[in-house]
Design an enzyme around this catalytic site. Structure first.
Site, PDB file in Angstrom:
ATOM      1  N   ASP A   1     -21.712 -22.328  -6.198  1.00 51.39           N
ATOM      2  CA  ASP A   1     -22.027 -20.969  -6.631  1.00 51.39           C
ATOM      3  C   ASP A   1     -20.715 -20.263  -6.966  1.00 51.39           C
ATOM      4  OD1 ASP A   1     -23.423 -18.553  -7.025  1.00 51.39           O
ATOM      5  OD2 ASP A   1     -24.773 -18.992  -5.371  1.00 51.39           O
TER       6      ASP A   1
ATOM      7  N   ASP B   1     -22.854 -16.598 -10.776  1.00 53.11           N
ATOM      8  CA  ASP B   1     -23.470 -15.385 -10.244  1.00 53.11           C
ATOM      9  C   ASP B   1     -23.319 -14.223 -11.225  1.00 53.11           C
ATOM     10  OD1 ASP B   1     -24.632 -13.940  -7.873  1.00 53.11           O
ATOM     11  OD2 ASP B   1     -22.715 -12.874  -7.970  1.00 53.11           O
TER      12      ASP B   1
ATOM     13  N   HIS C   1     -33.036 -17.208  -2.772  1.00 52.35           N
ATOM     14  CA  HIS C   1     -32.547 -16.499  -1.586  1.00 52.35           C
ATOM     15  C   HIS C   1     -32.633 -14.985  -1.739  1.00 52.35           C
ATOM     16  CE1 HIS C   1     -29.210 -16.480  -4.368  1.00 52.35           C
ATOM     17  NE2 HIS C   1     -28.569 -15.600  -3.642  1.00 52.35           N
TER      18      HIS C   1
END
Length: 532
Positions: free
Chosen positions: A102, A204, A328
């Site tokens: 990530d 992200d 998430h």
């Protein structure tokens, strides 16, 4: 239809997201870690996925649980060491899997050495690595931008007499991607991990990375409702999705491609027609701009069909689709739909055309988890209490078995377990042929065995009432998927070919029949060779 090109691994592959804090604890501190993930690789491989995406593991104050990065080229001691990472990566590859990290490029932690330098003085060489501005003429923040976590997106710095921009928490200052030195430093970060052997990145908030020149006010949202959360008071016209971000994405892609068969997935929360630009304009962009439509789509056959058709039609030439139904950040599938429809949702996700991303625990049917007020850890929930924005409910630990703490840890887990963990855990479900875990495994097995399901075309057959039917096909076989989105039986509006063969279904079946039972889905081969 004949496919002549060799498809890259990720087109037929399935990605499995691991939230490291909540997967497996190996050292008894109540928090998951890299060695814990390594211990559970047999489970992930047996599930039938192709790649693991790890949420952030980098050194961090953990104000936003790793999305506030203090060192992009290290591992937080909470998760282990770089040696642990290298060992995990080697083990992942030995299991025939791939590993994605990530990457968090829009902002760093306020404890990152770059930001500590930047805030030291106005003439510091790294001052322009972040976005600093004087107060507005009448005082106060430079513009009206709102943080995604609520409140102003600007934080006053008394020492230097300016504000700095933060799209999220004040502890997450935004980097200035208009500065070539920032681009060069972050490119080195990607190169560092590619050289270690990672197979790609999930990027992200990619659409946040460039801000409009001059930082003008964002316009008011005429459709704002309080329950949407404070950030949606404004339309993020000037603070996100600027044209220059595509040059950055193209540079990331060129770097990834220089390392061979690597994958870039972009987190982009934008309407479909805008999302498509992230596949690339003048040059290729990310391979997969995340398609989040299933996260909050109305659960009606016609709505889903219209959404799927519109998405397919919007794809640029040569672009590959992808689908996400859990994460998430979003409520659990079974919490949204209930377990009976969570099974149907699993079949939808794993039989649509495109690369699916699964989120850990959804394959167990984990549903609603109430987080007591004294156990809330999510800063978004703590800053805007009572809004229903909390993400802790989706980040609860994996329940592995019926032993103490569900086999996740020898200590009390950092978040509560799902309330039914003693019955809903991996050990219990993997020995139950009727469990949702067994369904996921069978769906993934069928997807791998069927060329039509893995890479074939999509064709809508019916979308009427609560019935959704579509075909997946190539030059070798045609597979029909029929889904009942309701709690009552539905008659199928077509005749069965006597040669049709059931491949997988949400319910056990002795014969095909012309009715779908309540909450039932099934996939069957209309033509082609016998099932493997």
């Amino acid at each position: 239809m004949t496919t002549t090109r060799k498809a890259p691994w990720w087109e037929s592959g399935v990605i499995y997201q691991v939230y490291p804090r909540s997967f497996q604890d190996s050292n008894g501190d109540g928090v998951g870690d890299l060695r814990g993930i390594e211990q559970r690789l047999d489970y992930i491989a047996a599930l039938g996925v192709d790649a693991i995406w790890l949420s952030p593991i980098f050194p961090s104050p953990m104000v936003d649980f790793g999305y506030d990065v203090a060192d992009y080229c290290g591992v937080d001691p909470l998760f282990g060491t770089l040696d642990d990472f290298d060992r995990l990566l080697k083990a992942v590859h030995a299991h025939g899997l791939r590993l994605l990290l990530d990457f968090v490029p829009n902002h760093s932690s306020d404890q990152h050495p770059w930001f500590l330098e930047s805030r030291r003085s106005r003439d510091n060489p790294k001052r322009d690595w972040y976005i600093w501005r004087d107060p507005a003429p009448g005082g106060g923040p430079p513009n009206n931008w709102i943080s995604d976590m609520g409140g102003s997106a600007w934080q006053w710095d008394e020492a230097t007499g300016q504000y700095y921009l933060h799209a999220f928490l004040k502890e997450q200052p935004d980097l200035n991607w208009r500065n070539p030195a920032v681009r060069a430093a972050m490119t080195d970060v990607l190169r560092f991990w590619f050289e270690r052997g990672v197979d790609g990145f999930r990027i992200d908030v990619l659409w946040h990375m460039i801000k409009a020149e001059g930082l003008p006010d964002n316009p008011l949202n005429p459709h704002y409702r309080a329950e949407l959360g404070e950030k949606l008071k404004l339309l993020q016209i000037h603070s996100t999705n600027q044209p220059e971000v595509h040059d950055i994405a193209a540079a990331f892609r060129a770097l990834a491609d220089s390392y061979g068969d690597r994958l870039l997935v972009g987190e982009i929360c934008l309407p479909v027609e805008t999302l498509m630009h992230y596949y690339g304009r003048e040059a290729p962009g990310v391979h997969l701009p995340f398609n989040f439509q299933l996260l909050d789509a109305p659960w009606h056959a016609q709505s889903l069909a219209a959404m799927i058709i519109a998405y397919e039609a919007a794809l640029p030439a040569g672009a590959w689709p992808n689908w996400v139904i859990g994460s998430h950040d979003a409520p659990r599938i079974a919490a949204r739909l209930g377990e009976p429809q969570a099974r149907v949702a699993a079949m939808l996700l794993l039989t649509l055309r495109g690369t699916p991303t699964l989120y850990q625990g959804d394959e167990l049917g984990i549903g609603k988890v109430e987080i007591p007020p004294d156990r809330i850890r999510d800063p978004q929930d703590l800053r805007q209490p009572g809004m229903g924005l909390g993400r802790d409910r989706s980040r609860t630990p994996m329940p592995w078995d019926g032993s103490a703490n569900a086999g996740f840890s020898t200590a009390e887990p950092w978040l509560p377990l799902n309330p039914d963990w003693q019955q809903r855990n991996v050990q219990a479900e993997q020995h139950d042929s009727g469990s949702i875990l067994s369904l996921y495994r069978e769906l993934l097995r069928c997807r791998r065995a069927s060329s039509a399901l893995a890479l074939g075309a999509f064709e809508l057959v019916a979308a009427d009432g609560d019935l959704l039917v579509y075909d997946r096909f190539d030059d070798r076989e045609r597979v029909r998927v029929a889904l009942n989105l309701a709690g009552n039986a539905i008659k199928l509006p077509f005749d069965f070919d006597p040669a049709a063969k059931l491949l997988v279904g949400t319910h056990p079946r002795e014969s095909m029949g012309d009715m779908l039972r309540p909450n039932e889905g099934m996939a069957f081969r209309l033509s082609g060779p016998a099932a493997a």
